[in-house]
Design a protein around this motif. Structure first.
Motif, PDB file in Angstrom:
ATOM      1  N   THR A 175      -5.746   1.475   5.457  1.00  0.00           N
ATOM      2  CA  THR A 175      -6.678   0.373   5.655  1.00  0.00           C
ATOM      3  C   THR A 175      -5.909  -0.866   6.123  1.00  0.00           C
ATOM      4  O   THR A 175      -4.683  -0.932   6.011  1.00  0.00           O
ATOM      5  CB  THR A 175      -7.416   0.038   4.352  1.00  0.00           C
ATOM      6  OG1 THR A 175      -6.441  -0.337   3.362  1.00  0.00           O
ATOM      7  CG2 THR A 175      -8.225   1.219   3.853  1.00  0.00           C
ATOM      8  N   LEU A 176      -6.648  -1.843   6.622  1.00  0.00           N
ATOM      9  CA  LEU A 176      -6.006  -3.091   7.032  1.00  0.00           C
ATOM     10  C   LEU A 176      -5.263  -3.735   5.873  1.00  0.00           C
ATOM     11  O   LEU A 176      -4.113  -4.175   6.028  1.00  0.00           O
ATOM     12  CB  LEU A 176      -7.044  -4.070   7.580  1.00  0.00           C
ATOM     13  CG  LEU A 176      -6.510  -5.476   7.884  1.00  0.00           C
ATOM     14  CD1 LEU A 176      -5.454  -5.452   8.969  1.00  0.00           C
ATOM     15  CD2 LEU A 176      -7.654  -6.412   8.250  1.00  0.00           C
ATOM     16  N   ASN A 177      -5.876  -3.795   4.705  1.00  0.00           N
ATOM     17  CA  ASN A 177      -5.218  -4.436   3.570  1.00  0.00           C
ATOM     18  C   ASN A 177      -3.915  -3.744   3.199  1.00  0.00           C
ATOM     19  O   ASN A 177      -2.952  -4.396   2.799  1.00  0.00           O
ATOM     20  CB  ASN A 177      -6.156  -4.478   2.360  1.00  0.00           C
ATOM     21  CG  ASN A 177      -7.126  -5.645   2.420  1.00  0.00           C
ATOM     22  OD1 ASN A 177      -6.872  -6.624   3.113  1.00  0.00           O
ATOM     23  ND2 ASN A 177      -8.229  -5.543   1.708  1.00  0.00           N
ATOM     24  N   GLU A 178      -3.873  -2.430   3.325  1.00  0.00           N
ATOM     25  CA  GLU A 178      -2.635  -1.713   3.012  1.00  0.00           C
ATOM     26  C   GLU A 178      -1.556  -2.032   4.040  1.00  0.00           C
ATOM     27  O   GLU A 178      -0.380  -2.195   3.697  1.00  0.00           O
ATOM     28  CB  GLU A 178      -2.901  -0.204   2.967  1.00  0.00           C
ATOM     29  CG  GLU A 178      -1.758   0.611   2.426  1.00  0.00           C
ATOM     30  CD  GLU A 178      -1.471   0.391   0.946  1.00  0.00           C
ATOM     31  OE1 GLU A 178      -0.395   0.792   0.475  1.00  0.00           O
ATOM     32  OE2 GLU A 178      -2.332  -0.199   0.234  1.00  0.00           O
ATOM     33  N   ILE A 179      -1.940  -2.146   5.302  1.00  0.00           N
ATOM     34  CA  ILE A 179      -0.989  -2.532   6.350  1.00  0.00           C
ATOM     35  C   ILE A 179      -0.451  -3.939   6.085  1.00  0.00           C
ATOM     36  O   ILE A 179       0.747  -4.207   6.218  1.00  0.00           O
ATOM     37  CB  ILE A 179      -1.660  -2.460   7.733  1.00  0.00           C
ATOM     38  CG1 ILE A 179      -1.975  -1.003   8.099  1.00  0.00           C
ATOM     39  CG2 ILE A 179      -0.772  -3.098   8.810  1.00  0.00           C
ATOM     40  CD1 ILE A 179      -2.852  -0.839   9.324  1.00  0.00           C
ATOM     41  N   LEU A 180      -1.342  -4.834   5.678  1.00  0.00           N
ATOM     42  CA  LEU A 180      -0.936  -6.221   5.439  1.00  0.00           C
ATOM     43  C   LEU A 180       0.010  -6.365   4.252  1.00  0.00           C
ATOM     44  O   LEU A 180       0.757  -7.333   4.166  1.00  0.00           O
ATOM     45  CB  LEU A 180      -2.171  -7.098   5.224  1.00  0.00           C
ATOM     46  CG  LEU A 180      -3.104  -7.260   6.431  1.00  0.00           C
ATOM     47  CD1 LEU A 180      -4.316  -8.108   6.052  1.00  0.00           C
ATOM     48  CD2 LEU A 180      -2.373  -7.870   7.618  1.00  0.00           C
ATOM     49  N   LYS A 181      -0.009  -5.394   3.334  1.00  0.00           N
ATOM     50  CA  LYS A 181       0.887  -5.435   2.183  1.00  0.00           C
ATOM     51  C   LYS A 181       2.310  -5.001   2.513  1.00  0.00           C
ATOM     52  O   LYS A 181       3.232  -5.257   1.727  1.00  0.00           O
ATOM     53  CB  LYS A 181       0.342  -4.537   1.065  1.00  0.00           C
ATOM     54  CG  LYS A 181      -0.931  -5.039   0.417  1.00  0.00           C
ATOM     55  CD  LYS A 181      -1.433  -4.015  -0.598  1.00  0.00           C
ATOM     56  CE  LYS A 181      -2.776  -4.401  -1.176  1.00  0.00           C
ATOM     57  NZ  LYS A 181      -3.297  -3.340  -2.082  1.00  0.00           N
ATOM     58  N   ALA A 182       2.511  -4.341   3.645  1.00  0.00           N
ATOM     59  CA  ALA A 182       3.846  -3.866   4.011  1.00  0.00           C
ATOM     60  C   ALA A 182       4.798  -5.047   4.165  1.00  0.00           C
ATOM     61  O   ALA A 182       4.436  -6.090   4.713  1.00  0.00           O
ATOM     62  CB  ALA A 182       3.786  -3.064   5.308  1.00  0.00           C
TER      63      ALA A 182
END
Length: 228
Positions: A175-182
């Protein structure tokens, strides 16, 4: 966002291989392990092959996928096959690899089992994104019914199943949120068409029209590497 221009894609590959190796090594030094999520397609093959010949403590690196098509791991369209063929060789053969595709018939049925596979990865140290000429990234397509859910600010799910209308196969995707956490995200772009799409995406207010725009606008440690 950090934007760096290169003369050609070979220069991008050379830079990325060194920078990724350094960041993975730093993560291993600080916490004893590192996580590395990669995208598929033809573009990263040269990078994968160079990384496979790079010496570092690969046995302490867990590699997984940003997204994959819901096909058998031996299918020619499988990102898992791509990684096994081009990255998990040489020194990198010692890395721990986690695929996302399970035995379920549908990606929509397989999300929970895919999330369970990556449950021990608390944070993504290094992530490589791709971008299509429609502005999709990972398997978050502007044409899919799932685009709103995939980029929703309140979607705390790590993975989502998608069905693009402009490309074959159901998909499993971060998801976008998971990408943003990287911690570190790289977006390598080669060719006039990709650069043009990137410039358009930077100006968009409605990010679901080009989901890559959401990453460009929100990720603090996004490195964009461009060659015309």
């Amino acid at each position: 966002m950090q934007l760096t221009e290169f003369n050609n894609s070979a220069e991008i590959t050379e830079f990325l291989a060194g920078d990724i190796a350094a960041k993975l090594s730093a993560a291993i030094e600080s916490k004893g392990q590192a996580s590395f999520f990669v995208s598929g397609g033809r573009s990263p093959i040269a990078l994968f092959e160079q990384l496979s010949q790079t010496e570092l403590a690969w046995d302490k690196v867990t590699i997984s996928l940003v997204d994959d098509r819901w096909v058998d791991s031996k299918h020619e369209s499988s990102n898992e096959l791509l990684v096994n063929t081009h990255l998990l060789n040489g020194f990198a053969a010692k890395a721990n690899f986690i695929g996302l595709v399970g035995n379920e018939e549908s990606a929509f049925d397989g999300v929970d089992s895919a999330v369970a596979k990556i449950r021990d990865i608390n944070e993504i140290d290094v992530l490589i994104l791709g971008m299509g000429e429609d502005g999709h990234t990972a398997s978050i397509f502007p044409c899919s019914e799932q685009v709103d859910a995939a980029i929703a600010k309140d979607n705390n799910g790590r993975l989502i199943a998608t069905q693009p209308t402009t490309a074959p196969f159901e998909r499993i995707s971060l998801t976008l949120n998971e990408i943003l956490k990287a911690k570190q995200v790289y977006l390598p772009l080669s060719g006039v068409n990709k650069v043009t799409v990137f410039e358009q995406a930077k100006q968009l207010d409605d990010v679901k029209k080009m989901p890559i725009a959401a990453v460009i606008k929100q990720h603090e440690n996004l490195a964009v590497l461009i060659s015309q």
